[in-house]
Structure formats: structure tokens, C-alpha cells
Motif scaffolding. Structure first.
Motif, mmCIF file in Angstrom:
data_model
loop_
_atom_site.group_PDB
_atom_site.id
_atom_site.type_symbol
_atom_site.label_atom_id
_atom_site.label_comp_id
_atom_site.label_asym_id
_atom_site.label_seq_id
_atom_site.Cartn_x
_atom_site.Cartn_y
_atom_site.Cartn_z
ATOM 1 N N LEU A 11 16.422 9.810 -15.778
ATOM 2 C CA LEU A 11 15.392 10.089 -14.770
ATOM 3 C C LEU A 11 14.321 11.017 -15.331
ATOM 4 C CD1 LEU A 11 14.545 9.742 -11.769
ATOM 5 C CD2 LEU A 11 15.919 11.784 -11.277
ATOM 6 N N ARG A 12 14.732 12.046 -16.027
ATOM 7 C CA ARG A 12 13.772 13.018 -16.559
ATOM 8 C C ARG A 12 12.831 12.389 -17.580
ATOM 9 N NH1 ARG A 12 18.703 16.448 -17.094
ATOM 10 N NH2 ARG A 12 18.778 17.790 -15.237
ATOM 11 N N ALA A 13 13.306 11.363 -18.271
ATOM 12 C CA ALA A 13 12.511 10.755 -19.348
ATOM 13 C C ALA A 13 11.658 9.580 -18.886
ATOM 14 C CB ALA A 13 13.445 10.297 -20.465
ATOM 15 N N THR A 14 11.713 9.247 -17.585
ATOM 16 C CA THR A 14 10.995 8.083 -17.064
ATOM 17 C C THR A 14 9.847 8.543 -16.173
ATOM 18 O OG1 THR A 14 13.065 6.844 -17.063
ATOM 19 C CG2 THR A 14 11.252 5.917 -15.793
ATOM 20 N N PRO A 15 8.644 7.982 -16.324
ATOM 21 C CA PRO A 15 7.536 8.396 -15.462
ATOM 22 C C PRO A 15 7.838 8.124 -13.990
ATOM 23 C CG PRO A 15 6.937 6.480 -16.809
ATOM 24 C CD PRO A 15 8.234 6.989 -17.330
ATOM 25 N N MET A 16 7.527 9.123 -13.162
ATOM 26 C CA MET A 16 7.764 9.020 -11.725
ATOM 27 C C MET A 16 6.427 9.051 -10.982
ATOM 28 S SD MET A 16 10.068 11.479 -9.210
ATOM 29 C CE MET A 16 11.600 11.021 -10.032
ATOM 30 N N GLY B 42 13.128 18.636 -13.705
ATOM 31 C CA GLY B 42 12.940 18.364 -15.122
ATOM 32 C C GLY B 42 12.273 17.047 -15.452
ATOM 33 N N VAL B 43 11.752 16.328 -14.444
ATOM 34 C CA VAL B 43 11.049 15.072 -14.739
ATOM 35 C C VAL B 43 9.796 15.399 -15.547
ATOM 36 C CG1 VAL B 43 9.948 13.022 -13.772
ATOM 37 C CG2 VAL B 43 11.947 14.014 -12.641
ATOM 38 N N GLN B 44 9.653 14.762 -16.680
ATOM 39 C CA GLN B 44 8.630 15.162 -17.638
ATOM 40 C C GLN B 44 7.244 14.613 -17.310
ATOM 41 O OE1 GLN B 44 10.247 13.892 -21.417
ATOM 42 N NE2 GLN B 44 12.177 14.965 -21.039
ATOM 43 N N GLN B 45 7.190 13.428 -16.725
ATOM 44 C CA GLN B 45 5.903 12.793 -16.438
ATOM 45 C C GLN B 45 5.870 12.397 -14.965
ATOM 46 O OE1 GLN B 45 6.539 9.779 -19.481
ATOM 47 N NE2 GLN B 45 4.860 10.613 -20.698
ATOM 48 N N VAL B 46 5.044 13.098 -14.189
ATOM 49 C CA VAL B 46 4.940 12.843 -12.753
ATOM 50 C C VAL B 46 3.486 12.538 -12.423
ATOM 51 C CG1 VAL B 46 5.418 13.698 -10.435
ATOM 52 C CG2 VAL B 46 6.816 14.493 -12.357
ATOM 53 N N VAL C 21 4.616 9.480 -7.288
ATOM 54 C CA VAL C 21 4.859 10.070 -5.971
ATOM 55 C C VAL C 21 3.529 10.203 -5.237
ATOM 56 C CG1 VAL C 21 6.836 11.334 -6.894
ATOM 57 C CG2 VAL C 21 4.615 12.472 -6.741
ATOM 58 N N PRO C 22 3.538 10.174 -3.879
ATOM 59 C CA PRO C 22 2.277 10.194 -3.142
ATOM 60 C C PRO C 22 1.784 11.575 -2.724
ATOM 61 C CG PRO C 22 4.050 9.622 -1.660
ATOM 62 C CD PRO C 22 4.670 9.795 -3.022
ATOM 63 N N HIS C 23 2.450 12.655 -3.152
ATOM 64 C CA HIS C 23 2.011 13.970 -2.694
ATOM 65 C C HIS C 23 2.407 15.031 -3.713
ATOM 66 C CE1 HIS C 23 1.277 17.441 -0.098
ATOM 67 N NE2 HIS C 23 0.629 16.633 0.705
ATOM 68 N N ALA C 24 1.599 16.080 -3.785
ATOM 69 C CA ALA C 24 1.854 17.153 -4.750
ATOM 70 C C ALA C 24 3.174 17.861 -4.481
ATOM 71 C CB ALA C 24 0.703 18.155 -4.728
ATOM 72 N N ARG C 25 3.586 17.980 -3.212
ATOM 73 C CA ARG C 25 4.858 18.645 -2.918
ATOM 74 C C ARG C 25 6.041 17.871 -3.515
ATOM 75 N NH1 ARG C 25 2.534 19.057 2.076
ATOM 76 N NH2 ARG C 25 3.836 17.359 2.849
ATOM 77 N N ILE C 26 5.936 16.552 -3.502
ATOM 78 C CA ILE C 26 7.000 15.727 -4.092
ATOM 79 C C ILE C 26 6.987 15.886 -5.606
ATOM 80 C CG2 ILE C 26 8.036 13.430 -4.133
ATOM 81 C CD1 ILE C 26 6.246 12.743 -1.706
ATOM 82 N N ALA C 27 5.802 15.961 -6.175
ATOM 83 C CA ALA C 27 5.691 16.177 -7.619
ATOM 84 C C ALA C 27 6.341 17.492 -8.020
ATOM 85 C CB ALA C 27 4.223 16.156 -8.034
ATOM 86 N N GLU C 28 6.167 18.535 -7.214
ATOM 87 C CA GLU C 28 6.791 19.831 -7.515
ATOM 88 C C GLU C 28 8.311 19.699 -7.536
ATOM 89 O OE1 GLU C 28 5.378 22.601 -4.647
ATOM 90 O OE2 GLU C 28 3.289 22.484 -5.310
ATOM 91 N N ALA C 29 8.862 18.958 -6.560
ATOM 92 C CA ALA C 29 10.312 18.761 -6.518
ATOM 93 C C ALA C 29 10.791 18.004 -7.752
ATOM 94 C CB ALA C 29 10.703 18.002 -5.249
ATOM 95 N N ALA C 30 10.021 17.016 -8.196
ATOM 96 C CA ALA C 30 10.397 16.247 -9.384
ATOM 97 C C ALA C 30 10.357 17.118 -10.632
ATOM 98 C CB ALA C 30 9.474 15.039 -9.527
ATOM 99 N N ARG C 31 9.310 17.897 -10.776
ATOM 100 C CA ARG C 31 9.201 18.753 -11.963
ATOM 101 C C ARG C 31 10.292 19.825 -11.968
ATOM 102 N NH1 ARG C 31 3.360 18.445 -10.508
ATOM 103 N NH2 ARG C 31 2.469 16.797 -11.834
ATOM 104 N N ALA C 32 10.670 20.296 -10.781
ATOM 105 C CA ALA C 32 11.742 21.292 -10.703
ATOM 106 C C ALA C 32 13.067 20.736 -11.221
ATOM 107 C CB ALA C 32 11.907 21.781 -9.263
#
Length: 261
Positions: free
Chosen positions: A212-217, A232-236, A219-230
């Protein structure tokens, strides 16, 4: 020029009941969508409060629907208890997907944010700038952000919740998805809520989280992006709202990733 998504594996994590339109659009673009819901939508355990609010629905000036799930879970209850929507109650929706869900139930007059698709965008509308004395009911799931209700109350509105569903992690076997991922068959992941991101990481387990961390994700909102980066998702990538925004971002991403001639 739009780049074809032909052969690209896109992991779709929406609730099963909401996934069909996106799956169809991805298939039409020759992508290979894989459905693995990270949220399950269920009725509330106690419906007494919901029934009470719906029985008094005609007393409200505005009804705000937070999500397509709020529409789909509330509407059968509204029809069974009232028979029809009270004509004097105006309806607003946080985003275009929610408006489309309302349209499927025959509601055409829906107030939408002029830009964006979140509580902040809805609160920027003139109708909600000075709502003093207005009665507002918010159809939503159990829990969630309080910003919309708190801001409306601070501006003088009288606000109640109609909590018409609850979210829970699905019981799912991740083995088939993990096997496809290891074979290189998943090129991107689409997630539509912060809770969905966290559930997905839990469902995939330790080995799956590395994938999951190595696959681009997307998302439709910055709050979701923050959760993904938290996690360890590298590309959001934060997309514009709706399926159109997601497809546009996917096309732009793979256009950039493709080797040039």
C-alpha cells in the motif's frame, strides 16, 4: 489528449453499494478495476432517534445530506414513515455524488457548493451564511466531523442530526487482492475517506501495508491525504471531486508515468 488506462489495475475501496458507477467508468476506459471495500455501510443499531427526526421532518427549513450513503440509507425510512418528501423542506448536498443519489430518488432541486465538495464549501453558500432562526437537519452516519453543525449553530441555526447509518470495517479475505498486487496487477488505489484508508491498512495486514505504501493513492480531499501520509503512503494525489475528477487525475498520472517515444 486523454491517455488510455488500458490494462491498468485500479483498486476501488468504496462501499460495495456505491462502487458500480466507478467500476463501469473504469471498465469503459479499458482499465482493470478490482473491488475491495474498506468500509461497510450498516443501519444504525438504534433507529428510534432517526425515526423521531424523520416524523418531524416537515418542521425543518433545510435538510443537508452528507454523503450518498446518507441518502440511500435514509430514503427508505422517509418513504415508509412519511410516504414522500415534505415539499417545503429545502435540500442541500455536500457534493455532486450525493446530489446524484438524491436525483435517483426523484429529487431534482438540490443546493450544492459552488466550488469544492465539503462542509466548508457548503457553509460558504449564501443560504448558510446567516441562517439565524432556521431549523436544519443533517443526514449523516454515526459520528463524523462536527464542523458543519457547530458552525451553523454559531450562526444562529437550530441543528439536529438524523444519523441513518454506521460505518464498520468489512470482514474480507485480503489474500486474492494481495496476490494480484504481488503480480503487479494493481497500479493505483482509490480511497474516499480517512476511515477507509485506516481500515484498508488494517485489512491488508503487515505485508499488505508495504504494498500500500509503495502504490500511488488517489483521494478526493486533503484530510484523506493526511491520513494516507500518516500511514506512510509515499505518493498521494488529491483529485477533483467525483468520478470525473478521479479519472482525470488517473489519466494525468499515467500520462506522466508512461515512457516517452
Amino acid at each position: 489528449m486523454t491517455v488510455s488506462l488500458a490494462g491498468k489495475g485500479i483498486l476501488v475501496t468504496r462501499p460495495r453499494e456505491q462502487a458500480a458507477p466507478l467500476l463501469e467508468r473504469l471498465q469503459a476506459a479499458a482499465a482493470r478495476p478490482l473491488l475491495f471495500p474498506s468500509i461497510e455501510i450498516a443501519p444504525p443499531e438504534d433507529t428510534a432517534r432517526l425515526h423521531d427526526v424523520i416524523d418531524r421532518l416537515a418542521q425543518f427549513d433545510w435538510a443537508i445530506f452528507i454523503s450518498p450513503s446518507a441518502v440511500d440509507m435514509a430514503w427508505p425510512v422517509i418513504e415508509s414513515r412519511l410516504g414522500h418528501w415534505p415539499a417545503a423542506v429545502k435540500i442541500a448536498a455536500v457534493g455532486p455524488g450525493t446530489a446524484r443519489a438524491l436525483q435517483r430518488h426523484g429529487i431534482e432541486q438540490v443546493r450544492l457548493p459552488e466550488q469544492g465538495a465539503d462542509s466548508e464549501a457548503l457553509l460558504a453558500l449564501g443560504e448558510f451564511q446567516q441562517p439565524a432562526g432556521r431549523r436544519v437537519v443533517i443526514f449523516r452516519g454515526e459520528g463524523g466531523r462536527e464542523h458543519l453543525a457547530e458552525t451553523l449553530r454559531a450562526r444562529g441555526a437550530r441543528v439536529e442530526y438524523a444519523e441513518c447509518y454506521r460505518r464498520r470495517p468489512p470482514r474480507a479475505d485480503p489474500a486474492p487482492i494481495l496476490a494480484a498486487w504481488r503480480r503487479g496487477e494493481i497500479a493505483a488505489v482509490s480511497v474516499t475517506s480517512a476511515e477507509g484508508v485506516r481500515n484498508l491498512a488494517t485489512l491488508l495486514g503487515t505485508a499488505g501495508r508495504a504494498l500500500l505504501r509503495a502504490t500511488p493513492m488517489f483521494v478526493p480531499h486533503a484530510r484523506i491525504a493526511e491520513a494516507a501520509r500518516a500511514l506512510g503512503v509515499q505518493q498521494v494525489q488529491v483529485t477533483a471531486s467525483g468520478d470525473e475528477g478521479l479519472l482525470m487525475s488517473l489519466n494525468e498520472w499515467f500520462a506522466h508515468e508512461q515512457p516517452r517515444a
